[in-house]
Write an enzyme that holds these catalytic residues in place. Structure first.
Site, PDB file in Angstrom:
ATOM      1  N   LYS A 185       1.162  -0.937  -0.050  1.00 36.09           N
ATOM      2  CA  LYS A 185       0.052  -0.068   0.233  1.00 36.09           C
ATOM      3  C   LYS A 185       0.847   1.319   0.004  1.00 36.09           C
ATOM      4  O   LYS A 185       1.997   1.226  -0.900  1.00 36.09           O
ATOM      5  CB  LYS A 185      -1.164  -0.121   1.165  1.00 36.09           C
ATOM      6  CG  LYS A 185      -1.865  -1.256   0.886  1.00 36.09           C
ATOM      7  CD  LYS A 185      -2.975  -1.515   2.051  1.00 36.09           C
ATOM      8  CE  LYS A 185      -2.151  -2.346   3.265  1.00 36.09           C
ATOM      9  NZ  LYS A 185      -3.354  -2.630   4.157  1.00 36.09           N
ATOM     10  N   ASP A 221      -5.170  -7.554   9.019  1.00 38.45           N
ATOM     11  CA  ASP A 221      -6.879  -7.159   9.275  1.00 38.45           C
ATOM     12  C   ASP A 221      -8.072  -8.342   8.654  1.00 38.45           C
ATOM     13  O   ASP A 221      -8.765  -8.378   9.114  1.00 38.45           O
ATOM     14  CB  ASP A 221      -7.019  -5.906   8.556  1.00 38.45           C
ATOM     15  CG  ASP A 221      -6.388  -5.896   7.094  1.00 38.45           C
ATOM     16  OD1 ASP A 221      -5.713  -7.032   6.755  1.00 38.45           O
ATOM     17  OD2 ASP A 221      -6.629  -4.961   6.316  1.00 38.45           O
TER      18      ASP A 221
HETATM   19  C1  GLC Z   1      -2.223  -5.605   1.531  1.00 38.98           C
HETATM   20  C2  GLC Z   1      -1.410  -6.182   2.826  1.00 38.98           C
HETATM   21  C3  GLC Z   1      -1.971  -6.981   3.477  1.00 38.98           C
HETATM   22  C4  GLC Z   1      -3.533  -6.603   4.227  1.00 38.98           C
HETATM   23  C5  GLC Z   1      -4.295  -5.927   2.821  1.00 38.98           C
HETATM   24  C6  GLC Z   1      -5.667  -5.288   3.335  1.00 38.98           C
HETATM   25  O1  GLC Z   1      -2.493  -6.445   0.890  1.00 38.98           O
HETATM   26  O2  GLC Z   1      -0.083  -6.724   2.576  1.00 38.98           O
HETATM   27  O3  GLC Z   1      -1.568  -7.799   4.634  1.00 38.98           O
HETATM   28  O4  GLC Z   1      -4.395  -7.398   4.667  1.00 38.98           O
HETATM   29  O5  GLC Z   1      -3.404  -4.880   2.250  1.00 38.98           O
HETATM   30  O6  GLC Z   1      -5.401  -4.323   3.950  1.00 38.98           O
END
Ligand code: GLC
Length: 487
Positions: A185, A221
């Site tokens: 991200k 998450d």
């Molecule tokens: C990105 C992160 C992952 C998370 C996802 C949603 O893919 O690498 O860990 O669960 O974003 O937030």
């Protein structure tokens, strides 16, 4: 006879002159043929999705295998979460939720008869911190935590259990130890990759002084979302998948311990939650046949080129930008807005994914579309322009929903449970008007017919989930109340 779209574009009727009826439904017939043609690569057939499923299934199996994991693109991290909540969790728990531009601190109380109380506070993570030094990020977290504890008069006399939702790819070696594999991200803080983030958090808490906490779990998450949904479906006990379609895109699921070859935890329990980190799927080229020039452009200018290719086609951090790139490209070719492009439209990141939801929520007369286009500096789009822009948005969101559905179908077919609840969270799923419907429809088509599933909004998964994982960990430290695990 319907006026030819091209002609309508030339006529450019003013909106005040239009007499569209209320209860308007999007009519793709006025979308110009050349726009439909240009958007075709975004529409994935079931054959294409089936190929993607085969490759993703293989990538997940590679992630689970001891020999294949090191070179696997989809890492399938073991979470060490083996028990779902069973309703006997009690007490107060703190939770931290870091995964995007907002950081949250939560105080959660669990009591008798599913009593649930939550106080929470949102703090910004300024961009400078997101891409600054790791120690500064963790000091910021500790500072927000201290403010929260003070403001909410949290009793600091005995160490409160704390669950830390850290939503990045974490190679966990225990429930309270995990090494960051790579940032995803918008984050890229120095000195954190390959470090144990729980240690970094504890050190920052120590530097702050006066905080009495015990970090009892670190989680993702998606795991939090699964746990939070499991808490709500305590009686059906069938929440086996957690899905996030928010800024990023990821899923976790309940796997048999025997299939998880790298698992070195408690083998007397039959299951463990696997954090797939499927956002990285395609980083070895497996999605190349469906990636468009816009996907390649997004990737090239991102903080992590070559990484998270599945996520870059499905997550909210990227969808709006894909739409903007398409609009700019087509306007440059004179296929939109008579070739006029505003400065705003040329600005990277200016078209937020929330605009897609707004445009597709339009109930009457392209009112929302017009509002969005005005905000983007396009003051007098024609009716056909509006229809075209909406069509582009639909193609981008549909592609995301269908790719995610293919992923879900892989997990459902793999688990082969007869009835599964999928806990879902994330801004795209939450705010897009049809995302849920698109996913249910497509997942059904791609899943073995004897598997039933439900998708459920798992409200505040990453926050509640952190408290629940912490609560289950604390519950299992004390003598078992009902003597069996819930998974
Ligand atoms: C990105 C992160 C992952 C998370 C996802 C949603 O893919 O690498 O860990 O669960 O974003 O937030």
């Amino acid at each position: 006879m319907r006026t030819k779209p091209e002609m309508m574009s030339q006529l450019r009727p003013a909106f005040s002159e239009l007499n569209l009826s209320e209860g308007f439904e999007f009519d793709t017939e006025i979308v110009t043929n050349e726009i439909k043609e240009d958007c075709k690569p975004l529409l994935l057939s079931n054959d294409q999705l089936t190929t993607i499923m085969k490759d993703l299934n293989e990538a997940i199996n590679n992630g689970l295998g001891k020999r294949t994991n090191p070179s696997s693109i989809v890492k399938c991290y073991i979470t060490y979460v083996q028990d779902l909540p069973n309703g006997s969790e009690r007490g107060k728990f703190l939770a931290l939720d870091l995964g995007g531009t907002n950081f949250r601190v939560l105080l959660i109380e669990l009591g008798e008869n599913n009593y649930f109380h939550m106080d929470s506070e949102i703090f910004k993570v300024p961009e400078a911190i997101q891409i600054g030094k790791g120690t500064e990020l963790f000091d910021h977290i500790a500072k927000c935590l201290a403010e929260f504890v003070k403001k909410h008069k949290v009793d600091n006399s005995k160490a409160l259990p704390l669950g830390f939702t850290f939503s990045f790819p974490l190679r966990q070696v225990g429930l309270t130890k995990g090494y960051l594999n790579s940032w995803t991200k918008g984050f890229n803080c120095s000195g954190v990759v390959n470090e144990d983030v729980v240690r970094l958090l504890k050190e920052a808490i120590k530097r702050r002084k006066g905080l009495n906490l015990q970090v009892t779990a670190v989680l993702n998450d998606a795991t939090g979302t699964l746990m939070s949904c499991a808490y709500k479906t305590i009686y059906s006990k069938n929440c086996f998948v957690g899905l996030i379609v928010g800024t990023g895109c990821n899923a976790c699921y309940v796997e048999k311990v025997e299939n998880s070859e790298l698992f070195d935890g408690d083998k007397s329990k039959p299951h463990v939650i696997i954090n797939t980190e499927w956002g990285a799927f395609g980083d070895d080229g497996k999605l190349d046949s469906i990636r468009t020039q816009y996907d390649r452009e997004i990737d090239e200018v991102s903080l992590n080129p070559g990484c998270q290719r599945f996520e870059k086609m499905t997550g909210g951090m990227y969808m709006g930008e894909i739409v903007r790139l398409i609009i700019v490209d087509l306007a440059r070719q004179n296929k939109l807005f008579e070739g006029r492009i505003s400065e705003q439209m040329k600005t990277r990141g200016a078209f937020g994914t929330s605009f897609i939801s707004d445009i597709e929520s339009d109930k009457a007369n392209y009112r929302e579309t017009l509002k969005v286009l005005n905000e983007m500096g396009i003051s007098d789009p024609s009716l056909v322009d509006c229809a075209n822009v909406r069509y582009i948005c639909e193609c981008v969101s549909r592609r995301s929903a269908h790719l995610v559905s293919a992923g879900l179908a892989v997990l459902l077919n793999k688990m082969n449970e007869k009835s599964v609840t999928i806990g879902v969270d994330g801004s795209v799923y939450r705010f897009h008007p049809y995302f849920h419907k698109l996913m249910v429809e497509k997942t059904k088509q791609l899943t073995n017919p004897d598997i039933n599933f439900d998708m459920m909004l798992s409200e505040d998964g990453s926050g509640r989930g952190a408290a629940l994982v912490a609560a289950v960990a604390v519950r299992d430290e004390s003598p078992k109340i009902n003597g069996h695990s819930a998974v």
